[in-house]
Every structure is written in structure tokens, then in C-alpha cells.
Write an enzyme that holds these catalytic residues in place. Structure first.
Site, PDB file in Angstrom:
ATOM      1  N   HIS A 281       1.133  -1.128   0.071  1.00 48.02           N
ATOM      2  CA  HIS A 281      -0.030  -0.079  -0.225  1.00 48.02           C
ATOM      3  C   HIS A 281       0.499   1.040  -0.088  1.00 48.02           C
ATOM      4  O   HIS A 281       0.817   1.906  -1.248  1.00 48.02           O
ATOM      5  CB  HIS A 281      -1.160   0.231   1.068  1.00 48.02           C
ATOM      6  CG  HIS A 281      -1.978   1.062   1.153  1.00 48.02           C
ATOM      7  ND1 HIS A 281      -3.289   0.834   0.776  1.00 48.02           N
ATOM      8  CD2 HIS A 281      -1.928   2.330   2.214  1.00 48.02           C
ATOM      9  CE1 HIS A 281      -3.262   2.216   0.956  1.00 48.02           C
ATOM     10  NE2 HIS A 281      -2.526   3.592   2.043  1.00 48.02           N
ATOM     11  N   GLU A 282       1.678   1.425   1.044  1.00 48.35           N
ATOM     12  CA  GLU A 282       2.167   2.288   1.422  1.00 48.35           C
ATOM     13  C   GLU A 282       2.848   2.593  -0.252  1.00 48.35           C
ATOM     14  O   GLU A 282       4.266   3.521  -0.866  1.00 48.35           O
ATOM     15  CB  GLU A 282       3.960   2.117   1.998  1.00 48.35           C
ATOM     16  CG  GLU A 282       3.072   2.171   3.481  1.00 48.35           C
ATOM     17  CD  GLU A 282       1.641   3.620   3.149  1.00 48.35           C
ATOM     18  OE1 GLU A 282       2.157   4.529   2.724  1.00 48.35           O
ATOM     19  OE2 GLU A 282       0.730   3.414   4.466  1.00 48.35           O
TER      20      GLU A 282
ATOM     21  N   HIS B 151       1.768   4.770  -2.673  1.00 47.84           N
ATOM     22  CA  HIS B 151       1.685   5.935  -2.460  1.00 47.84           C
ATOM     23  C   HIS B 151       3.455   6.252  -3.309  1.00 47.84           C
ATOM     24  O   HIS B 151       3.271   7.176  -3.921  1.00 47.84           O
ATOM     25  CB  HIS B 151       2.012   6.350  -1.101  1.00 47.84           C
ATOM     26  CG  HIS B 151       0.483   5.921  -0.258  1.00 47.84           C
ATOM     27  ND1 HIS B 151      -0.552   6.777  -0.609  1.00 47.84           N
ATOM     28  CD2 HIS B 151      -0.268   5.137   0.294  1.00 47.84           C
ATOM     29  CE1 HIS B 151      -1.842   6.696  -0.963  1.00 47.84           C
ATOM     30  NE2 HIS B 151      -1.119   6.199   0.189  1.00 47.84           N
TER      31      HIS B 151
END
Length: 153
Positions: free
Chosen positions: A67-68, A71
């Protein structure tokens, strides 16, 4: 898992799922309480909450890292890296990263005692979290004397 193993895992996940290298730092931040991790826009580092590893295992941590990394890679490419952006949501689906992480078990705070006061004249009850000096206050309804009711049990 220590910081070095976390760094290697992050680099490996980046190459496996994104086909791009991760050139910054990934580390545990013990100050994170309610979030699984965060991507820092200025330094491009990724901070992760170690509690997720201990409570939910490595699979959950890998999901948070992916998920990170979404980003991270979108931000470096100049695309929409925020949760509401279409680029971000599309990339999450492509790599199989979770949109939200599993909640942690909440540390239960001791419940505060609720004190009950009652007017001797009219019977009006008052609930208070803090103790009050009954000699200084009177009932707001009738002006009668207030007495604390002590519950047994």
C-alpha cells in the site's frame, strides 16, 4: 524482524510487484498508534507500525508495505498518489494491496467511575464523572440539598 530485514523485504516487494526499485528507507516507527504505515512525501521514506507485525503477522505487514509502495511509486512518477485518486486505486488493485489495514486490538482504558448525586427534596438525580463538594452546591431544580448515592457491589 529487524530494520535491515524490513528494508530488504520492502525492496523485494517493490521489484516483484512494481518492477521498480525502492531507493529510500523503510523502518519501524514506534510512535505510530492507529495507522499501519505512512509514506513521507519529503524524504520518500516509509514508516511502518511494528504492532501490525506482532498482532497480524508478516502477510498483513506485506500488504501495508505494498500500500505504501503504491503511494511511493505514484508520487515519484508525478501521478495521483492520494487515496481518492484513480491512479492510486487502480494500482492498488493491480498489485493486490489492501485499501485499509486490519484494525489493531484496542488497549482498553480503565472505565472512569460515574458518581450519582440526588436531591433530598425533589429526587432529581445528577450523574458526574468528578467528585463534587455537596456542601457548596444545591439542586438547580428546587434549591434542595444534594447527597451522593453510593452504589454497593
Amino acid at each position: 524482524m529487524d530494520e535491515q530485514q524490513l528494508q530488504q523485504l520492502t525492496e523485494q516487494l517493490s521489484l516483484t510487484y512494481f518492477k521498480k526499485p525502492f531507493r529510500h528507507r523503510a523502518y519501524f516507527n514506534s510512535r505510530l498508534k492507529t495507522t499501519g504505515g505512512r509514506y513521507l512525501l519529503n524524504s520518500h521514506n516509509i514508516e511502518l507500525n511494528k504492532k501490525y507485525l506482532t498482532e497480524h503477522g508478516q502477510k498483513e505487514l506485506e500488504g501495508i508495505i505494498k500500500h505504501e509502495l503504491c503511494h511511493y511509486h505514484l508520487h515519484l512518477e508525478g501521478k495521483g498518489y492520494k487515496h481518492r485518486d484513480k491512479d492510486f486505486r487502480t494500482l492498488l488493485k493491480e498489485v493486490g494491496a489492501p485499501r485499509f489495514c486490519t484494525p489493531l486490538e484496542k488497549e482498553k482504558k480503565p472505565q472512569r467511575k460515574v458518581r450519582t448525586y440526588k436531591c433530598e427534596a425533589c429526587g432529581q438525580t445528577f450523574l458526574r464523572k468528578r467528585k463534587m463538594d455537596t456542601s457548596r452546591y444545591v439542586c438547580g431544580k428546587c434549591g434542595g440539598k444534594i447527597k451522593e448515592i453510593i452504589k454497593k457491589g
